[in-house]
Design a protein around this motif. Sequence first.
Motif, PDB file in Angstrom:
ATOM      1  N   ASP A 280       0.830  -1.203   0.000  1.00 53.39           N
ATOM      2  CA  ASP A 280       0.000   0.000   0.000  1.00 53.39           C
ATOM      3  C   ASP A 280       0.863   1.250   0.000  1.00 53.39           C
ATOM      4  OD1 ASP A 280      -2.630   1.404   0.383  1.00 53.39           O
ATOM      5  OD2 ASP A 280      -1.659   1.997   2.255  1.00 53.39           O
ATOM      6  N   ALA A 281       1.937   1.262   0.831  1.00 53.50           N
ATOM      7  CA  ALA A 281       2.797   2.448   0.918  1.00 53.50           C
ATOM      8  C   ALA A 281       3.502   2.728  -0.405  1.00 53.50           C
ATOM      9  CB  ALA A 281       3.818   2.267   2.034  1.00 53.50           C
ATOM     10  N   LEU A 282       3.915   1.667  -1.118  1.00 57.13           N
ATOM     11  CA  LEU A 282       4.640   1.825  -2.376  1.00 57.13           C
ATOM     12  C   LEU A 282       3.711   1.828  -3.591  1.00 57.13           C
ATOM     13  CD1 LEU A 282       7.636  -0.543  -1.556  1.00 57.13           C
ATOM     14  CD2 LEU A 282       7.742   1.956  -1.810  1.00 57.13           C
ATOM     15  N   ARG A 283       2.406   1.730  -3.333  1.00 58.55           N
ATOM     16  CA  ARG A 283       1.374   1.759  -4.389  1.00 58.55           C
ATOM     17  C   ARG A 283       1.624   0.678  -5.447  1.00 58.55           C
ATOM     18  NH1 ARG A 283       1.917   8.190  -5.576  1.00 58.55           N
ATOM     19  NH2 ARG A 283       1.957   8.894  -3.392  1.00 58.55           N
ATOM     20  N   LEU A 284       1.793  -0.537  -4.982  1.00 53.27           N
ATOM     21  CA  LEU A 284       2.097  -1.664  -5.860  1.00 53.27           C
ATOM     22  C   LEU A 284       0.858  -2.510  -6.109  1.00 53.27           C
ATOM     23  CD1 LEU A 284       5.500  -2.791  -4.315  1.00 53.27           C
ATOM     24  CD2 LEU A 284       5.130  -1.300  -6.288  1.00 53.27           C
ATOM     25  N   GLY A 285       0.898  -3.263  -7.207  1.00 53.11           N
ATOM     26  CA  GLY A 285      -0.159  -4.213  -7.511  1.00 53.11           C
ATOM     27  C   GLY A 285       0.063  -5.514  -6.762  1.00 53.11           C
ATOM     28  N   PRO A 286      -0.905  -6.431  -6.807  1.00 53.19           N
ATOM     29  CA  PRO A 286      -0.812  -7.675  -6.032  1.00 53.19           C
ATOM     30  C   PRO A 286       0.319  -8.590  -6.460  1.00 53.19           C
ATOM     31  CG  PRO A 286      -2.716  -7.710  -7.517  1.00 53.19           C
ATOM     32  CD  PRO A 286      -2.191  -6.317  -7.532  1.00 53.19           C
ATOM     33  N   ASP A 287       0.797  -8.491  -7.707  1.00 52.23           N
ATOM     34  CA  ASP A 287       1.854  -9.376  -8.188  1.00 52.23           C
ATOM     35  C   ASP A 287       3.207  -8.685  -8.305  1.00 52.23           C
ATOM     36  OD1 ASP A 287       0.015 -11.502  -8.475  1.00 52.23           O
ATOM     37  OD2 ASP A 287      -0.619 -10.717 -10.440  1.00 52.23           O
ATOM     38  N   ASP A 288       3.299  -7.436  -7.880  1.00 52.97           N
ATOM     39  CA  ASP A 288       4.565  -6.697  -7.998  1.00 52.97           C
ATOM     40  C   ASP A 288       5.560  -7.166  -6.939  1.00 52.97           C
ATOM     41  OD1 ASP A 288       3.724  -5.190 -10.141  1.00 52.97           O
ATOM     42  OD2 ASP A 288       2.965  -3.558  -8.896  1.00 52.97           O
ATOM     43  N   ALA A 289       6.820  -7.326  -7.354  1.00 49.97           N
ATOM     44  CA  ALA A 289       7.887  -7.763  -6.453  1.00 49.97           C
ATOM     45  C   ALA A 289       8.712  -6.566  -5.980  1.00 49.97           C
ATOM     46  CB  ALA A 289       8.787  -8.779  -7.154  1.00 49.97           C
ATOM     47  N   VAL A 290       9.457  -6.789  -4.918  1.00 53.11           N
ATOM     48  CA  VAL A 290      10.325  -5.738  -4.373  1.00 53.11           C
ATOM     49  C   VAL A 290      11.702  -6.322  -4.074  1.00 53.11           C
ATOM     50  CG1 VAL A 290       8.448  -4.410  -3.332  1.00 53.11           C
ATOM     51  CG2 VAL A 290       9.565  -6.209  -1.998  1.00 53.11           C
ATOM     52  N   TRP A 291      12.666  -5.432  -4.002  1.00 51.69           N
ATOM     53  CA  TRP A 291      13.983  -5.766  -3.461  1.00 51.69           C
ATOM     54  C   TRP A 291      13.998  -5.399  -1.981  1.00 51.69           C
ATOM     55  CZ3 TRP A 291      16.549  -8.599  -6.708  1.00 51.69           C
ATOM     56  CH2 TRP A 291      16.549  -8.333  -8.077  1.00 51.69           C
ATOM     57  N   GLN A 292      14.587  -6.259  -1.168  1.00 54.60           N
ATOM     58  CA  GLN A 292      14.824  -5.937   0.238  1.00 54.60           C
ATOM     59  C   GLN A 292      16.338  -5.932   0.465  1.00 54.60           C
ATOM     60  OE1 GLN A 292      13.929  -8.823   3.396  1.00 54.60           O
ATOM     61  NE2 GLN A 292      12.881  -7.185   4.508  1.00 54.60           N
ATOM     62  N   ILE A 293      16.851  -4.783   0.861  1.00 53.55           N
ATOM     63  CA  ILE A 293      18.293  -4.600   1.049  1.00 53.55           C
ATOM     64  C   ILE A 293      18.558  -4.339   2.530  1.00 53.55           C
ATOM     65  CG2 ILE A 293      20.312  -3.246   0.357  1.00 53.55           C
ATOM     66  CD1 ILE A 293      18.395  -2.236  -1.993  1.00 53.55           C
ATOM     67  N   THR A 294      19.365  -5.191   3.133  1.00 52.84           N
ATOM     68  CA  THR A 294      19.708  -5.021   4.550  1.00 52.84           C
ATOM     69  C   THR A 294      21.200  -4.733   4.654  1.00 52.84           C
ATOM     70  OG1 THR A 294      17.977  -6.592   5.171  1.00 52.84           O
ATOM     71  CG2 THR A 294      19.623  -6.049   6.849  1.00 52.84           C
ATOM     72  N   ARG A 295      21.520  -3.634   5.317  1.00 58.70           N
ATOM     73  CA  ARG A 295      22.928  -3.218   5.417  1.00 58.70           C
ATOM     74  C   ARG A 295      23.272  -2.851   6.855  1.00 58.70           C
ATOM     75  NH1 ARG A 295      24.184   1.165   0.886  1.00 58.70           N
ATOM     76  NH2 ARG A 295      22.689   2.388   2.074  1.00 58.70           N
ATOM     77  N   GLN A 296      24.538  -3.023   7.178  1.00 57.29           N
ATOM     78  CA  GLN A 296      25.089  -2.642   8.476  1.00 57.29           C
ATOM     79  C   GLN A 296      25.973  -1.429   8.235  1.00 57.29           C
ATOM     80  OE1 GLN A 296      28.181  -5.252  10.134  1.00 57.29           O
ATOM     81  NE2 GLN A 296      26.980  -5.424  12.008  1.00 57.29           N
TER      82      GLN A 296
END
Length: 301
Positions: free
Chosen positions: A135-151
């Motif tokens: 909802d926050a990124l205004r994406l559709g139900p099948d849209d994918a995202v990258w998750q980047i975790t950094r220290q």
Amino acid sequence: MSLLDLASVRAERQAAAAQPRKRLRYEEMISFIENLVADGNLAPGDLLPTQGELAEMAGVSLITVRRALEELERAGRVRRHQGVGTFLAKPRIISEPGRSGGLLSTLRQSEEEPPRVGTRLLKLVRGAPSPVLRDALRLGPDDAVWQITRQRLVDGEPKILETAVIPVALAPTLDLHKEALTGSLYQLLADRYGLEDHAEEQYLEVSAADTDERRLLRLPARSQVVRLRGLSVDASDVPFDCFVQVYPALEFGFYISGATSRELLRGPVTDGWDVTPEPAPQRRTAERSRARRPGPPAGGA
């Protein structure tokens, strides 16, 4: 009771309030430790005497010493590490989370050289966003995202955990630039995909660090952290990054310059910021070549 008696009682209370309050033992112990630091020319990072040694030196109980150290730790003036000892704390690092630019431009230490900043990439995964992120990124139900975790490292020490969630459609080849993710993420997004941070909205909370946060930030048990959640949008009002930054609460101060809220973050922002990794990195060639967003061609905005 007569009015005269009431006036007398009131006068006695006012006189008592005007008298200097006798300091409690732990407050006297705090002054003792402060004098010990000053007389010994101790510097941030130096080890204080043990609790037993402090109790013997001051002629007080261990309970008094523990209370004094607890108050000093709460004020951010000492750091206690179980099994190691109590150390004088370094000055708080000042963060300006609302300021644009890389991490270095948002951090400063009072009357010192700018801190050295480094980055370790812990994880880059592609997956399905939670309903809150979608909802926050205004994406559709099948849209994918990258998750980047950094220290993020400050003067060589891990001080900040940072997670960014970016729509794959806006940065389709991000996984091909892992080496660049040890630098400025926003610079990479701007240079490669034309995504420039135009506005942010942030939500800040203080809570107990979880197990992973304590491990990655090298925090003792029961440590508190400042958790900053936010959303970035570009000049076309397209949201492109949901992020979470975690800071040790006793080591940072925050400078925030206000602006009118646009309410980009709707509803609760403390739960549901999860990404479910895809089972296999299967990507279609067509996905990489499709336009990064609907609307006018690049350069027309």
